[in-house]
Design an enzyme around this catalytic site. Structure first.
Site, PDB file in Angstrom:
ATOM      1  N   CYS A 137       0.666  58.079  27.432  1.00  0.00           N
ATOM      2  CA  CYS A 137       0.702  57.479  28.822  1.00  0.00           C
ATOM      3  C   CYS A 137      -0.508  57.212  29.464  1.00  0.00           C
ATOM      4  O   CYS A 137      -1.042  55.818  29.561  1.00  0.00           O
ATOM      5  CB  CYS A 137       1.887  58.046  29.456  1.00  0.00           C
ATOM      6  SG  CYS A 137       1.949  57.347  31.117  1.00  0.00           S
ATOM      7  N   GLU A 208       4.204  52.717  23.747  1.00  0.00           N
ATOM      8  CA  GLU A 208       3.343  51.940  24.792  1.00  0.00           C
ATOM      9  C   GLU A 208       3.426  50.492  24.613  1.00  0.00           C
ATOM     10  O   GLU A 208       3.589  49.571  25.293  1.00  0.00           O
ATOM     11  CB  GLU A 208       2.179  52.758  24.937  1.00  0.00           C
ATOM     12  CG  GLU A 208       2.157  53.866  25.387  1.00  0.00           C
ATOM     13  CD  GLU A 208       2.449  53.966  27.032  1.00  0.00           C
ATOM     14  OE1 GLU A 208       2.431  52.771  27.641  1.00  0.00           O
ATOM     15  OE2 GLU A 208       2.805  55.097  27.500  1.00  0.00           O
TER      16      GLU A 208
HETATM   17  C1  LIG Z   1       5.036  52.605  30.452  1.00  0.00           C
HETATM   18  C2  LIG Z   1       3.856  53.442  30.881  1.00  0.00           C
HETATM   19  N1  LIG Z   1       2.716  54.117  30.305  1.00  0.00           N
HETATM   20  C3  LIG Z   1       1.657  54.485  30.791  1.00  0.00           C
HETATM   21  C4  LIG Z   1       1.654  54.143  32.104  1.00  0.00           C
HETATM   22  C5  LIG Z   1       0.056  54.772  33.142  1.00  0.00           C
HETATM   23  O1  LIG Z   1       0.517  55.703  33.641  1.00  0.00           O
HETATM   24  C6  LIG Z   1       2.433  53.566  32.943  1.00  0.00           C
HETATM   25  N2  LIG Z   1       2.448  53.263  34.363  1.00  0.00           N
HETATM   26  N3  LIG Z   1       3.496  53.319  32.255  1.00  0.00           N
END
Ligand SMILES: Cc1ncc(CO)c(N)n1
Length: 226
Positions: A137, A208
């Site tokens: 993330c 992601e």
């Molecule tokens: C899905 C997603 N991945 C990473 C981030 C980064 O924190 C976020 N805001 N949202």
């Protein structure tokens, strides 16, 4: 090479594909659609709320006061601090942020991604399994920001340069902790355990990529619930 560095090396080709996909290219070229950003914000506001709760599930799995304090800080950041990045996008589309996310929804990819984290938090006693599912993330967003800012000479009035800068700078301390937990685990676990943790990190990196594509394609469930 440390375990965390090996993981980051392994996911570099996936992050390159994320960078080349339409969503991030839309940010780079300043031509991302309002609808794609609204879909992203609706999903991401809920994603971050759940992400904060997964951090809370880690607290019983760690021991030191410093680790507990850090997790509490991350709960605060995930549940409110990152709104700063969302506000940049709401300003970009010229709509009030709280209005955009008010009727938010829970889309298939976001659902799959966050359940990957929850599954590991409940299925494994050691925090490393969940941390490996959570670490892409911040890592992916920081890496995308590095790529975008290294490869483009954004003018100061490029409206999404600020979004890239937010993630270029904001993830370092978090990555130090996440990398440290993963590297410590790698020094004491079995080969089989390490393989599961490694897979968790790789799967989340793909989640992601899917999350950005979910927003770009405005992915939704193929049914209506009354
Ligand atoms: C899905 C997603 N991945 C990473 C981030 C980064 O924190 C976020 N805001 N949202």
């Amino acid at each position: 090479m440390r375990f965390s560095e090996r993981l980051q090396q392994q996911v570099e080709p996936i992050i390159e594909r994320i960078y080349q996909d339409e969503f991030i290219q839309g940010f780079v070229n300043d031509d991302i659609s309002t609808e794609a950003i609204k879909h992203y914000l609706k999903a991401d506001a809920r994603y971050l709320n759940e992400f904060a709760k997964v951090y809370a599930l880690l607290i019983p799995k760690v021991n030191s006061k410093e680790e507990i304090k850090f997790l509490v800080e991350q709960i605060e950041f995930a549940s409110s601090g990152e709104v700063g990045a969302h506000q940049i996008l709401a300003d970009y589309i010229g709509e009030p942020y709280l209005e955009v996310i008010k009727d938010g929804a829970w889309y298939p990819t976001a659902d799959h991604y966050i359940k990957h984290m929850y599954y590991n938090a409940y299925a494994h006693e050691h925090a490393a399994y969940t941390i490996a599912a959570m670490a892409p993330c911040p890592y992916v967003y920081r890496r995308l920001a590095q790529m975008a800012l290294e490869r483009n000479n954004f003018s100061d009035n490029h409206k999404l340069k600020e979004w890239f800068n937010f993630y270029l700078k904001g993830m370092d301390e978090l990555m130090v902790y996440l990398d440290g937990w993963l590297n410590d685990f790698s020094e004491s676990c079995s080969e089989a355990e390490l393989k599961v943790v490694e897979r968790n990190f790789l799967e989340s990196t793909v989640h992601e990529r899917n999350f950005f594509n979910m927003a770009f394609t405005k992915q939704d469930w193929e049914f209506e619930v009354e």
